[in-house]
Design a protein around this motif. Sequence first.
Motif, short mmCIF file in Angstrom:
data_model
loop_
_atom_site.label_atom_id
_atom_site.label_comp_id
_atom_site.label_asym_id
_atom_site.label_seq_id
_atom_site.Cartn_x
_atom_site.Cartn_y
_atom_site.Cartn_z
N THR A 206 53.31 -34.14 46.72
CA THR A 206 54.51 -34.00 47.55
C THR A 206 54.32 -34.73 48.88
OG1 THR A 206 54.86 -31.83 46.56
CG2 THR A 206 56.08 -32.30 48.59
N GLU A 232 45.57 -34.43 45.55
CA GLU A 232 44.98 -33.97 46.80
C GLU A 232 44.37 -35.08 47.65
OE1 GLU A 232 43.51 -30.13 46.98
OE2 GLU A 232 45.31 -29.64 45.86
N ALA A 252 49.26 -38.73 54.07
CA ALA A 252 48.67 -37.46 53.65
C ALA A 252 49.73 -36.64 52.93
CB ALA A 252 48.14 -36.70 54.86
N PRO A 253 49.33 -35.97 51.84
CA PRO A 253 50.31 -35.18 51.09
C PRO A 253 50.62 -33.86 51.79
CG PRO A 253 48.14 -34.97 50.08
CD PRO A 253 47.99 -35.93 51.22
N LYS A 254 51.67 -33.22 51.32
CA LYS A 254 51.94 -31.84 51.71
C LYS A 254 51.27 -30.98 50.65
CE LYS A 254 56.15 -32.35 54.32
NZ LYS A 254 56.96 -31.28 54.88
N ILE A 255 50.50 -30.02 51.07
CA ILE A 255 49.73 -29.22 50.11
C ILE A 255 50.04 -27.75 50.31
CG2 ILE A 255 47.39 -28.52 49.44
CD1 ILE A 255 46.50 -31.40 49.96
N GLU A 256 50.21 -27.04 49.19
CA GLU A 256 50.51 -25.61 49.25
C GLU A 256 49.33 -24.87 49.87
OE1 GLU A 256 52.45 -22.61 46.05
OE2 GLU A 256 52.70 -24.76 45.72
N GLU A 257 49.63 -24.07 50.88
CA GLU A 257 48.55 -23.33 51.55
C GLU A 257 48.23 -22.07 50.77
OE1 GLU A 257 47.29 -24.35 55.28
OE2 GLU A 257 47.44 -25.85 53.70
N VAL B 1 55.06 -22.35 50.73
CA VAL B 1 55.51 -23.48 51.57
C VAL B 1 54.43 -24.55 51.58
CG1 VAL B 1 56.20 -24.15 53.92
CG2 VAL B 1 56.89 -21.94 52.99
N ASN B 2 54.86 -25.80 51.47
CA ASN B 2 53.92 -26.91 51.52
C ASN B 2 53.62 -27.28 52.97
OD1 ASN B 2 53.48 -27.38 48.80
ND2 ASN B 2 55.44 -28.46 48.62
N GLN B 3 52.35 -27.35 53.26
CA GLN B 3 51.91 -27.67 54.62
C GLN B 3 51.58 -29.16 54.71
OE1 GLN B 3 52.11 -24.88 56.43
NE2 GLN B 3 51.76 -26.12 58.26
N GLN B 4 52.10 -29.83 55.74
CA GLN B 4 51.79 -31.25 55.92
C GLN B 4 50.33 -31.41 56.38
OE1 GLN B 4 53.69 -34.44 55.59
NE2 GLN B 4 51.49 -34.89 55.64
N ARG B 5 49.55 -32.14 55.61
CA ARG B 5 48.17 -32.41 56.00
C ARG B 5 48.10 -33.64 56.89
NH1 ARG B 5 44.50 -30.09 52.43
NH2 ARG B 5 42.96 -30.83 53.92
N ILE B 7 46.02 -37.16 58.04
CA ILE B 7 45.19 -38.20 57.42
C ILE B 7 43.73 -38.03 57.85
CG2 ILE B 7 45.37 -40.09 59.13
CD1 ILE B 7 46.39 -40.69 55.59
N PHE B 10 41.21 -36.30 55.66
CA PHE B 10 40.72 -37.00 54.45
C PHE B 10 39.77 -38.15 54.81
CE2 PHE B 10 44.89 -35.30 53.42
CZ PHE B 10 44.63 -34.61 52.26
#
Lengths: 257, 14
Positions: A206, A232, A252-257, B1-5, B7, B10
């Motif tokens: 996402t 990921e 960077a993706p949006k990742i489910e917490e 809810v999707n959290q924006q990571r 860069i 990584f």
Amino acid sequence: MLELRLVQGSLLKKVLESIKELVTDANFDCSSTGFSLQAMDSSHVALVALLLRSEGFEHYRCDRNMSMGMNLNNMAKMLKCAGNDDIITIKADDGGDTVTFMFESPTQDKISDFEMKLMDIDSEHLGIPEAEYHAIVKMPSSEFARICRDLSSIGDTVVISVTKEGVKFSTKGDIGSANIVCRQNTSVDKPEEATVIDMNEPVSLTFALRYMNSFTKATPLSNTVSISLSNELPVVVEYKIAEMGYVRFYLAPKIEE
Amino acid sequence: VNQQRQITSFFTKS
């Protein structure tokens, strides 16, 4: 002393148009390899990496490695003053605090020089590890731009899923949802119109559409775009610059917490 | 809810 002469000056104009929305200030690095840049957006969500190889310039002189801090909006303003057919030469002295852009019309009857002040920029250079991607999608850049634009009128995020059926771009918003599936299609007349899906493992990620739409400002640089995905990991959206190098955007993706 | 990571979680400073 630095002197880089680029016959196809329009490439540099297009490069600036493609990155100036994402990044405000950046250091351009000049070495024997080429003219390059690596910079993050202000929220540190996306990263852009540009390379214009020295072999792509008609004349390339870079006596010592140099890093030149520039405001990309100001640089774009100056490059907008170059004609699309103009030859652009970038000049700078070692230790100087300015850079000069010289524009020559193809018939050599108009020569302009624009001098821009350099700035000191503290920038972090990130190491980008070599990665094996689960899936690489190559498609027409205009098609990708169209999909990002269309989906952003429905939702804020896009789910990109690659399976053996194809690549699916999905979004959801207050008014409804949308799914666009592109199948592998290599039987087209021109190779740049093909969609090629190279998948080792299915992948689904996402991303914020706002950034994807910003990356598509690079569409005029290349007929095709390649999208490299691994679960990921940041996606890589790459536009090749004919015989010179590339602009790569990492998100960077949006990742489910 | 999707959290924006970010860069930077990584890729590390080189």
